[in-house]
Scaffold this motif. Structure first.
Motif, short mmCIF file in Angstrom:
data_model
loop_
_atom_site.label_atom_id
_atom_site.label_comp_id
_atom_site.label_asym_id
_atom_site.label_seq_id
_atom_site.Cartn_x
_atom_site.Cartn_y
_atom_site.Cartn_z
N THR A 88 5.15 0.25 -10.63
CA THR A 88 5.43 -0.12 -9.24
C THR A 88 5.71 -1.62 -9.09
N TYR B 165 0.83 -1.20 0.00
CA TYR B 165 0.00 0.00 0.00
C TYR B 165 0.87 1.26 0.00
N LYS B 166 1.97 1.23 0.73
CA LYS B 166 2.86 2.39 0.73
C LYS B 166 3.44 2.64 -0.66
N GLY B 167 3.81 1.56 -1.33
CA GLY B 167 4.36 1.71 -2.66
C GLY B 167 3.36 2.29 -3.65
N LYS B 168 2.09 1.97 -3.45
CA LYS B 168 1.06 2.50 -4.35
C LYS B 168 0.56 3.87 -3.92
N GLY B 169 0.90 4.29 -2.72
CA GLY B 169 0.47 5.60 -2.25
C GLY B 169 -0.99 5.68 -1.90
N VAL B 170 -1.61 4.57 -1.53
CA VAL B 170 -3.02 4.55 -1.13
C VAL B 170 -3.14 3.87 0.22
N GLU B 171 -4.33 3.93 0.78
CA GLU B 171 -4.60 3.31 2.06
C GLU B 171 -5.66 2.23 1.91
N ARG C 195 0.39 10.24 -14.04
CA ARG C 195 0.55 11.69 -13.87
C ARG C 195 1.05 12.36 -15.15
N PRO D 52 2.17 5.67 -10.98
CA PRO D 52 2.93 6.92 -11.13
C PRO D 52 2.95 7.46 -12.55
#
Length: 713
Positions: free
Chosen positions: A616, A252-258, A573, A570
């Motif tokens: 990712t 989840y950290k690698g994807k930037g979501v919770e 963007r 990523p």
């Protein structure tokens, strides 16, 4: 003795049936749920008293003669009748008492006194609820109550998971929508429901000509075995396990979501060293651009999933959809045999990490099978496979299952599912994304229309409003849909700038909306061709066109673009078409949508076995994946000899000297594949050496070429 006992048991059974008939008549007079509960409790008491009253000592004089036995049977019969009459009287009294007690509870609306619980056996006590409380509780509350979890008393369980009662209720509703019954993943079962088992069995003659394969009685989840399958061997290197909490957190950290659901379970497949060796051989077969090499590899490793999916793509390019579907189903069955025991699609909480190359073939296989099922007309099965694909990673939706669900939900008669999913927007990020897709807006209007028609109340205001909202939010769908179904729209609509539809890539941010509009129209046009629906569409277009420039319409289009612009990768963007939509297009059969992809995607190398890996990605088929694998002795000898010969060739070429013919002949003789012309191979070695002499590293690939594809791809 056994004959006498049999007769007595028969008489007891007859008397018991008589009692049950009387009990049913009492229930019918009382009516309602209270009477049913009373009958259940009363029935248990009758059975207990029957056993107590009917229990007799063993007759020790049964062998003295038939007359004595007959006399005993008569006396037993009289005693049995007396017992039955006593049971009837006690049952009537208890029923009257229970009825009075139930009435008092309803009038006062209070819980039963604590003394009522004391009569229950130890370990069987349960919290009693009044009728009014039970009616006010919804399904989730009732489930929590049965588990002994109350809103005030579940601090321990919720503290462990980090979720409160409201979070549990919301996540349960969303998981229920993602639940997939494995029975609905059987296309043959759906065909039997429509055409009958005899018709399907008569058409399935291919199994008679094949050797015996896996037993059809084996348990399966996502794909059932077929008689023509080879034995399920060579699967020892493919295993599945549940991911650890730390791994999930890192993901989840690698994807930037919770995480939005604390009860979800994440799984991953893993490859052993033997399986990785097969992958290395598979990659070599792919680079040969010869499908026969892949087929030869399948003869040795009949269950290698990457090879099966690659062969499925080869047959699809040859327009042999039947064979393509068979290979895709075999790949899914290979995964099925390795599923972790707790991986259960019916829970709606099983997830698969798309960042791992070991898992991505399952996503790819599910995506392809959906298309093949649609060709067979198995819409319900296709819908459930699309739901399964979506449930593996709802937030990321890496293969764009949403762009199947908008069409399949309506086509399969599951429009209510789509409506409920759209209502989860405030709860789930995955459901909120649905409001950014043109297909979902138009499919919602169709689902509401079908529901109103089924109810026959004549009020279509809700579906009318939904279709007008869809037209105002996504006007790009109007013209291509009207042209496909032959609908008449006002002449002024074709000149309106918002209704101008693009036919290929543009750098504008709305490029993705045009792409999704084409995808929806090409799949769902048949749903709009019904005369009543077509007329309805024409009417609502005329009503919605004057409102396209209102403030509300502009805000609705801005909200939709905001949903589409939420990055899941990523690379999103810097692209005006998100990666998951690009991947959906690359894996689809239609080539008309490729023109909408950004140049960065079209010019990138794309492999059919792993199309567009996420940026990712934690694992790839790279040197790190093969780390620790030692080449075979023959491979080491070939590599060393190749190195020596090519070094000689490079040195000679670098000095401007001709390559000796004997070296070229040795290269061609030593490394020529069967069936390859030696002269042609010598020319290839000569050209490669010339490039190396000029300082080029390898042959490279031309811009836009797809390494790993086959001729005609």
């Amino acid at each position: 003795m056994s004959k006498r006992l049999s007769k007595r048991q028969q008489r007891e059974q007859e008397e018991l049936e008589l009692l049950k008939a009387q009990e049913r008549s009492v229930i019918a007079e009382q009516g309602g749920e209270e009477a049913a509960e009373q009958a259940e409790s009363g029935g248990e008491e009758v059975e207990v008293e029957e056993r107590i009253g009917g229990e007799e000592p063993v007759n020790l004089f049964a062998a003295l003669g038939d007359e004595e036995v007959a006399g005993e049977e008569d006396s037993e019969e009289d005693e049995q009748k007396a017992n039955v009459e006593e049971v009837k009287r006690s049952t009537k009294k208890k029923n009257k008492k229970k009825k009075k007690k139930k009435t008092a509870e309803h009038s006062s609306d209070v819980e039963s006194p604590p003394q009522a619980e004391s009569s229950m056996p130890a370990g069987k006590k349960k919290k009693q609820m009044t009728y009014a409380e039970d009616q006010q509780m919804d399904e989730v509350d009732r489930a929590l109550a049965e588990l002994g979890i109350s809103h005030a008393g579940n601090s321990e369980s919720t503290a462990a998971s980090g979720a409160g009662p409201s979070d549990i209720r919301k996540s349960m509703a969303f998981r229920n929508l993602l639940s997939v019954d494995p029975k609905n993943l059987d296309a043959d079962a759906e065909l039997r429901r429509f055409f009958g088992s005899k018709v399907i069995a008569s058409g399935n003659t291919s199994s008679k000509n094949h050797r015996a394969g896996p037993s059809s009685k084996l348990r399966y989840t996502i794909s059932k075995p077929k008689p023509g399958y080879p034995p399920a061997t060579s699967l020892s290197g493919l295993v599945m396990r549940e991911m650890r909490d730390t791994e999930v957190e890192d993901m989840y950290k690698g994807k930037g979501v919770e995480s939005e659901d604390k009860s979800e379970k994440w799984f991953t497949f893993e490859h052993s060293g033997a399986w990785r060796e097969i992958v290395r051989q598979f990659l070599g077969a792919v680079t040969s651009h010869d499908p026969n090499t892949l087929m030869a590899l399948l003869q040795v490793y009949p269950w290698h999933v990457d090879t099966l999916l690659q062969m499925s793509e080869v047959y699809r390019l040859q327009s042999d959809i039947g064979a393509a579907s068979d290979f895709a189903e075999r790949a899914l069955y290979a995964f099925d045999r390795c599923l972790f025991p707790s991986f259960n699609p019916s829970t709606g909480s099983c997830r698969l990490d798309f960042d791992r190359v070991e898992n991505r073939p399952l996503f790819l296989g599910l995506h392809r099978i959906i298309s093949y099922l649609g060709r067979r007309g198995c819409w319900i099965t296709a819908f459930n496979f699309a739901k399964l694909l979506f449930s593996l990673d709802p937030i990321g939706d890496p293969h764009g299952a949403s762009f199947w669900l908008d069409f399949l939900a309506v086509k399969s008669g599951n429009g209510e599912w789509l409506i409920q999913m759209l209502e989860q927007a405030s709860v789930s990020t995955a459901a909120a994304a649905f409001h950014g897709y043109p297909g979902m807006a138009y499919a919602q209007a169709l689902a509401l229309r079908a529901d109103e028609t089924a109810k026959k109340h004549g009020d279509h205001s809700e579906s009318d409003a939904a279709l007008q909202d869809a037209i105002k939010t996504f006007p790009q769908v109007v013209i291509p849909l009207a042209d496909k179904i032959g609908a008449t729209v006002p002449d002024s609509s074709r000149s309106h700038p918002l209704l101008q539809i693009q036919a290929s890539y543009t750098p504008e941010i709305t490029n993705v909306v045009h792409l999704l509009s084409h995808i929806y129209v090409s799949r769902s046009e048949a749903l709009w061709k019904e005369p009543s629906v077509l007329s309805w569409f024409q009417t609502q277009v005329s009503s919605a066109l004057p409102q396209l420039d209102t403030k509300e319409s502009v805000e609705a289009r801005d909200r939709a673009l905001a949903h589409l612009s939420v990055p899941r990768d990523p690379n999103d963007r810097i692209l005006n078409v998100p990666m998951h939509i690009c991947r959906h297009v690359l894996c689809s059969e239609s080539t008309s949508w490729l023109g909408f992809l950004p140049p960065q995607i079209k010019n990138a190398p794309v492999h059919a076995y792993d199309p567009l890996p996420p940026s990712t990605a934690s694992t790839l088929y790279d040197p790190a994946y093969f780390n620790g694998l030692r080449p075979s002795r023959q491979e080491r000898e070939n590599q060393s000899e190749m190195t020596r010969l090519m070094e000689q060739v490079t040195n000679l070429t670098g000095r401007g000297m001709e390559i000796p013919q004997d070296i070229l002949e040795r290269l061609a003789r030593r490394f020529a594949p069967p069936g390859v012309d030696a002269q042609a191979l010598q020319g290839a070695f000569r050209r490669a050496a010339a490039e190396m002499g000029r300082g080029q590293e390898g042959g490279g690939t031309e811009e836009g070429e797809m390494p790993g594809a086959f001729p005609g791809a």
